[in-house]
Design a protein around this motif. Structure first.
Motif: not given
Length: 543
Positions: A131-152
């Motif tokens: 979805v993001a391509g070269d745009r950096p992306a960062f999602l917080r998990y619902f429990d605030a104890h983890g995150a998911l980051a794009s390759t960029s």
């Protein structure tokens, strides 16, 4: 003397032994002046008294959300709200909508990401890269104890995958050594979070005020903040330079796992810092992470071989820090979720001789019988979040939490009934932004053991539901008792914090309670939310 404010309703619940069936409360300054019948309170009404009639509404002691993160929540809730995403398609759609509204150089951000969105598959960043391509992306998990980051985003932050930390945080790599994008626990999350352009101070102050006002609208007059973010005091001082806080706050700074024990002195020195409606009191720490991320501390590994250790690399340091804080009279609250983590913390608290402060355990998601006895006999208090159970677990045990633990340990989940029956004081809260700060909803779910707004949902551990009065104590008297203080009543001289609901929580069906309207919140005699049928009477009073 005349009252500054008089509130009339259908009933007043004082939370003290009282058979007078009061219909109103009179307030002078920030204290309760009197309560009783309309005729009794008429004597306190003068030309300048503000009178509010809430009709059949029920007047209650001001509700306390016993576990919130409003300052950290400013950053934790940036971007797309993903809390409703239960499939990859729903996640993709939400991210595409968010991307479409962004400037070309902006990060794609989101929060509330749940494992359910990956439909049983591994949590990896492929969908972010798509979805993001070269745009950096960062999602917080619902429990605030983890995150998911794009390759960029990982590349921009310089994340390699071989980083080490002073706690058990980790950057997840797959069997081939490839970064999956998953970042577990605070120190790993910070690697990428630090690269995200921050909000400026004024934006953060305004956002914090909005968060706190929403909590007041949701029925809370006070919150126990389980952290002290780096700029929290500056933000609170900036707000109070211009206006009052919507709710009062008790801030407990973190003692982070892996921190040098010498930091205890700094935390002790912070105690007592305060403003008009906030104070620093207590210390918060964590013994483990979460079951959903495989970072809790269990006696036996979960179904994926995870959740096998403490967040502290040297758990033996925890009792040392606890004893030092207790010696200084500083109360503590400790995040403990897995059965091993809960056991370790409860036993450490019970072992502190001649305690000088009250020490509370937060979350307690898995509790064995032997440790329940430690709580009871050892004078350990408890704090739990009913909506963590009702929002994230399913009665058929197909949710990620239950799959990881299996039926035997799932039977030990969120044992609110057993804790109360053991005589252990139990505070209730939301852990916002993990779950909504919604007072009527939490009270209802605590009784139903399912979402009050989903009648088709089966209850999770129906035998663990609380009674109406037990749930109400969790927001009032036990909210204070669990931290070694007195409060949560509407007796003469008590703090004039009021929550007024459209239904009576002691008689209403729980489903109806969950849909109740918050008619009024009063903080220290100050009306923050609502003012139904208000009048300024003459000295003759009102009928």
């Amino acid at each position: 003397m005349t009252a500054d404010l008089v509130v009339f309703g259908g009933r007043v619940v004082t939370m003290v032994d009282d058979d007078t069936a009061p219909r109103g409360v009179a307030i002078v300054g920030d204290r309760v002046l009197d309560y009783g019948s309309r005729e009794r309170l008429d004597r306190w009404i003068g030309p300048t008294t503000r009178v509010i009639d809430v009709g059949d509404g029920t007047i209650l002691p001001g509700f306390v959300d016993c576990h919130i993160h409003p300052v950290f929540g400013i950053g934790l809730t940036r971007g797309a709200d993903l809390t409703g995403c239960r499939s990859l398609d729903a996640l993709r759609e939400a991210l595409e909508v968010e991307r479409a509204r962004l400037d070309d150089d902006a990060w794609l951000l989101g929060w509330g990401l749940q494992p359910a969105a990956f439909e049983g598959g591994e949590v990896v960043n492929d969908i972010l890269d798509e979805v993001a391509g070269d745009r950096p992306a960062f999602l917080r998990y619902f429990d605030a104890h983890g995150a998911l980051a794009s390759t960029s985003a990982l590349q921009r932050a310089g994340v390699r995958g071989d980083e080490t930390f002073s706690d058990s945080s980790r950057v997840v790599v797959d069997g081939t050594g490839r970064l999956t994008g998953a970042l577990l626990e605070a120190q790993a999350i910070a690697l990428v979070e630090g690269a995200i352009p921050p909000l400026d101070f004024a934006e953060r102050a305004e956002r914090l005020y909005e968060i706190l006002f929403h909590m007041a609208e949701a029925g809370f007059t006070s919150g126990q903040v389980q952290d002290l973010a780096p700029d929290a005091i500056a933000l609170l001082e900036a707000i109070e330079a211009e206006r009052d806080l919507p709710i009062r706050l008790r801030m407990s700074p973190w003692f982070e796992p892996g921190t040098d024990l010498a930091d205890v002195g700094r935390l002790i020195d912070l105690q007592g810092r305060s403003g008009r409606n906030w104070t620093v009191r207590g210390v918060k720490t964590m013994i483990d992470g979460t079951i959903d991320n495989g970072t809790a501390w269990l006696h036996r590994p979960d179904a994926f071989g995870e959740s096998t250790s403490s967040l502290w690399l040297r758990p033996d340091e925890y009792p040392v820090a606890l004893a030092a804080l207790d010696a200084a009279g500083v109360p503590t609250t400790t995040h403990a979720i897995g059965d091993a983590g809960v056991a370790f913390v409860a036993r450490a608290i019970a072992a502190v001789p001649e305690r000088n402060a009250t020490h509370r355990v937060e979350h307690i998601e898995v509790l064995t019988d032997d440790v329940l006895e430690v709580f009871r006999a050892g004078g350990v208090t408890a704090s739990m979040q009913p909506t963590h159970c009702t929002h994230f677990l399913r009665s058929d045990q197909t949710d990620n939490w239950s799959v990881r633990l299996g039926p035997e340990r799932t039977a030990l989940a969120f044992r609110t009934r057993d804790i109360v029956d053991a005589g252990v004081p139990l505070a209730l809260g939301s852990d916002w932004p993990v779950a909504p700060s919604d007072a009527p909803g939490i009270l209802a779910d605590a009784q139903l053991r399912r979402r009050h707004d989903d009648p088709d949902a089966g209850p999770v551990g129906a035998d663990q539901g609380l009674t109406q009065i037990e749930a109400l104590r969790g927001f009032t008297t036990d909210a204070y008792r669990t931290i070694g203080e007195e409060g949560g009543t509407l007796e003469v001289g008590a703090l004039a914090d009021l929550t007024v609901l459209s239904v009576d929580p002691l008689t209403a069906d729980p489903a109806a309670l969950g849909a109740a309207e918050v008619l009024l919140t009063v903080v220290g005699g100050r009306v923050v939310v609502g003012a139904a049928r208000e009048s300024m009477p003459s000295s003759a009073g009102v009928g």
